[in-house]
Design a protein around this motif. Structure first.
Motif, mmCIF file in Angstrom:
data_model
loop_
_atom_site.group_PDB
_atom_site.id
_atom_site.type_symbol
_atom_site.label_atom_id
_atom_site.label_comp_id
_atom_site.label_asym_id
_atom_site.label_seq_id
_atom_site.Cartn_x
_atom_site.Cartn_y
_atom_site.Cartn_z
ATOM 1 N N LEU A 143 0.717 -0.966 0.012
ATOM 2 C CA LEU A 143 -0.357 0.019 -0.216
ATOM 3 C C LEU A 143 0.988 1.263 0.023
ATOM 4 C CD1 LEU A 143 -2.668 1.379 0.204
ATOM 5 C CD2 LEU A 143 -2.663 1.157 2.824
ATOM 6 N N ILE A 144 1.793 1.382 0.878
ATOM 7 C CA ILE A 144 2.847 2.536 1.083
ATOM 8 C C ILE A 144 3.501 2.589 -0.153
ATOM 9 C CG2 ILE A 144 4.704 3.575 2.306
ATOM 10 C CD1 ILE A 144 2.054 3.641 3.726
ATOM 11 N N GLY A 145 3.795 1.537 -0.876
ATOM 12 C CA GLY A 145 4.787 1.521 -2.340
ATOM 13 C C GLY A 145 3.659 2.291 -3.203
ATOM 14 N N ALA A 146 2.479 1.755 -3.381
ATOM 15 C CA ALA A 146 1.592 2.405 -4.349
ATOM 16 C C ALA A 146 1.393 3.834 -3.953
ATOM 17 C CB ALA A 146 0.249 1.397 -4.261
ATOM 18 N N LEU A 147 1.168 4.244 -2.900
ATOM 19 C CA LEU A 147 1.028 5.601 -2.609
ATOM 20 C C LEU A 147 2.177 6.617 -2.867
ATOM 21 C CD1 LEU A 147 -1.434 5.228 0.579
ATOM 22 C CD2 LEU A 147 -2.296 5.685 -1.815
ATOM 23 N N ALA A 148 3.487 6.020 -2.628
ATOM 24 C CA ALA A 148 4.555 6.704 -2.466
ATOM 25 C C ALA A 148 4.958 6.809 -4.054
ATOM 26 C CB ALA A 148 5.650 6.128 -2.145
ATOM 27 N N GLY A 149 4.301 6.196 -5.129
ATOM 28 C CA GLY A 149 4.658 6.305 -6.349
ATOM 29 C C GLY A 149 6.551 6.160 -6.691
ATOM 30 N N ASN A 150 6.935 6.931 -7.342
ATOM 31 C CA ASN A 150 8.313 6.912 -7.529
ATOM 32 C C ASN A 150 9.373 7.678 -6.464
ATOM 33 O OD1 ASN A 150 7.965 9.606 -7.745
ATOM 34 N ND2 ASN A 150 8.625 9.876 -9.995
ATOM 35 N N ARG A 151 8.920 7.771 -5.179
ATOM 36 C CA ARG A 151 9.775 8.070 -4.155
ATOM 37 C C ARG A 151 10.449 6.815 -3.508
ATOM 38 N NH1 ARG A 151 5.357 11.861 -4.281
ATOM 39 N NH2 ARG A 151 4.315 10.506 -2.727
ATOM 40 N N ARG A 152 11.250 6.362 -3.672
ATOM 41 C CA ARG A 152 11.947 5.114 -3.265
ATOM 42 C C ARG A 152 12.329 5.552 -1.734
ATOM 43 N NH1 ARG A 152 17.081 2.398 -5.635
ATOM 44 N NH2 ARG A 152 15.500 1.822 -7.140
ATOM 45 N N VAL A 153 12.513 6.649 -1.322
ATOM 46 C CA VAL A 153 12.619 6.978 0.280
ATOM 47 C C VAL A 153 11.660 6.538 1.053
ATOM 48 C CG1 VAL A 153 13.263 8.819 1.964
ATOM 49 C CG2 VAL A 153 14.149 9.012 -0.356
ATOM 50 N N GLY A 227 10.930 -7.240 -4.568
ATOM 51 C CA GLY A 227 9.581 -7.601 -4.993
ATOM 52 C C GLY A 227 8.688 -6.585 -5.181
ATOM 53 N N LEU A 228 8.858 -5.424 -4.469
ATOM 54 C CA LEU A 228 7.872 -4.324 -4.802
ATOM 55 C C LEU A 228 8.430 -3.855 -6.273
ATOM 56 C CD1 LEU A 228 8.005 -2.407 -1.345
ATOM 57 C CD2 LEU A 228 6.239 -3.650 -2.312
ATOM 58 N N ALA A 229 9.724 -3.575 -6.653
ATOM 59 C CA ALA A 229 10.030 -3.054 -7.513
ATOM 60 C C ALA A 229 9.373 -3.980 -9.035
ATOM 61 C CB ALA A 229 11.473 -2.973 -7.895
ATOM 62 N N ASN A 235 10.136 3.574 -8.873
ATOM 63 C CA ASN A 235 10.343 4.444 -9.992
ATOM 64 C C ASN A 235 10.621 3.957 -11.279
ATOM 65 O OD1 ASN A 235 11.066 6.897 -11.542
ATOM 66 N ND2 ASN A 235 12.843 7.400 -10.227
ATOM 67 N N PRO A 236 9.557 4.097 -12.363
ATOM 68 C CA PRO A 236 9.916 3.713 -13.518
ATOM 69 C C PRO A 236 11.242 4.004 -14.161
ATOM 70 C CG PRO A 236 8.250 5.322 -13.863
ATOM 71 C CD PRO A 236 8.469 5.046 -12.303
ATOM 72 N N SER A 237 11.718 5.154 -13.925
ATOM 73 C CA SER A 237 12.787 5.482 -14.689
ATOM 74 C C SER A 237 14.030 5.091 -14.035
ATOM 75 C CB SER A 237 12.946 6.883 -14.894
ATOM 76 O OG SER A 237 12.894 7.594 -13.570
ATOM 77 N N GLY A 238 13.811 4.266 -12.748
ATOM 78 C CA GLY A 238 14.978 3.957 -11.875
ATOM 79 C C GLY A 238 15.641 2.905 -12.447
ATOM 80 N N VAL A 239 16.937 2.512 -11.715
ATOM 81 C CA VAL A 239 17.879 1.249 -11.871
ATOM 82 C C VAL A 239 17.700 0.384 -10.634
ATOM 83 C CG1 VAL A 239 20.017 0.454 -12.598
ATOM 84 C CG2 VAL A 239 18.961 2.294 -13.618
ATOM 85 N N SER A 240 17.310 -0.559 -10.988
ATOM 86 C CA SER A 240 17.282 -1.727 -9.954
ATOM 87 C C SER A 240 16.769 -3.236 -10.232
ATOM 88 C CB SER A 240 16.318 -1.397 -8.783
ATOM 89 O OG SER A 240 14.751 -1.747 -9.084
ATOM 90 N N TRP A 241 17.190 -4.177 -9.713
ATOM 91 C CA TRP A 241 17.231 -5.531 -9.864
ATOM 92 C C TRP A 241 15.829 -5.798 -10.091
ATOM 93 C CZ3 TRP A 241 21.315 -7.216 -5.801
ATOM 94 C CH2 TRP A 241 22.606 -6.967 -6.514
#
Length: 297
Positions: A143-153, A227-229, A235-241
């Motif tokens: 839920l927090i990941g969906a509400l936070a959008g592209n804010r990884r912090v 898992g969240l990513a 962030n769709p423009s970020g870089v992560s595994w």
């Protein structure tokens, strides 16, 4: 003076030998885990040198096969996959270190410090820990990941806070035992406040448990963030595994071609290897640093 007869010497009581304290056996898992994490740390620090291209820039045509210029090929927009893999190491280790540090800092504040204050503060803190343990962690994180959008912090903060409650309970039980020790009572008798006793006595005494908790939660944090990513909550423009896996599996019929071997497999192996590295270190440190293990040995 004449020497004692041999019979007297033979029947003389032998001096009692004090048994040496039993030490837990050294585990090769510690060497393996530290080696894996050391290599990953070097890759994260030297990412600008090791990466052959800018992971955000379009470097070639879409979906190119591995070559001398692009070791793992390119993704659909044409970005270099190997460079994304290298920079993903930095992103994952950042999540691990920050989330693990936040979890253990919060665990000390809500699990250890109130035991020194006592009274209503300790009771309220204990209720807060129980409440946090009762929260459904994974749905809350999604839920927090969906509400936070592209804010990884925000995601990192939530992962850190989720690790505070279970570690706070472990530290609290040990802090209650340390609180009754003579040196703690002497420090408080000489006017040492809760923060002073916490900083000078309890935190060093709880250091082994804090270290084991940090290592264990850091490894778990990598899996949670990936898992969240992978679910697209990042962030769709970020870089992560995790984002690499999300983009790769969005390609239809990827497993019916050889593309999965250089796009899906490296990112999946990187996540599994990093989590196993932290797990090996945590498992190896547990017998050495956990006082419960030492008392039962």
């Amino acid at each position: 003076m004449s020497p004692l007869p041999a019979a007297v010497v033979e029947h003389a009581p032998a001096q009692a030998q004090v048994p040496a304290p039993r030490r837990p056996p050294r585990s090769p898992l510690l060497v393996i885990g530290l080696s894996v994490l050391g290599v990953l740390a070097v890759v994260a620090v030297a990412a600008p040198v090791l990466a052959t291209h800018d992971p955000h820039a379009i470097a070639a045509h879409a979906l190119e096969r591995p070559s001398a210029d692009h070791w793992l090929g390119t993704d659909k927009p044409g970005r270099d996959i190997f460079s994304q893999l290298v920079y993903g190491t930095r992103a994952s280790l950042t999540v691990a270190v920050v989330s693990g540090s936040l979890a253990m800092t919060a665990a000390v504040l809500i699990g250890v410090l109130p035991t020194l204050v006592g009274g209503p503060v300790d009771a309220v803190s204990n209720r807060v820990v129980v409440f946090l343990l009762a929260l459904p962690g994974l749905p809350l994180l999604v839920l927090i990941g969906a509400l936070a959008g592209n804010r990884r912090v925000a995601v990192i903060l939530v992962i850190g806070m989720l690790g505070a409650a279970p570690n706070a309970r472990i530290l609290r039980s040990q802090a209650l035992s340390l609180r009754e020790r003579g040196f703690i009572a002497a420090a408080r008798g000489f006017g040492g406040g809760p923060l002073y006793v916490l900083r000078r006595h309890l935190v060093p005494g709880l250091g082994p448990l804090i270290l084991v908790g940090f290592v264990n939660w850091a490894g778990l944090a990598i899996g949670l963030e990936a898992g969240l990513a992978f679910l697209g909550l990042g962030n769709p423009s970020g870089v992560s595994w995790g984002l690499m896996l999300n983009r790769a599996l969005s390609e239809q019929n990827i497993y019916f071609s050889a593309m999965w071997t250089w796009w899906v497999l490296p990112a999946g192996l990187a996540i599994a290897t990093t989590v196993l590295g932290f797990t090996f270190v945590g498992v190896a440190l547990e017998p050495t640093l956990n006082p419960r293990w030492l008392r039962s040995a």
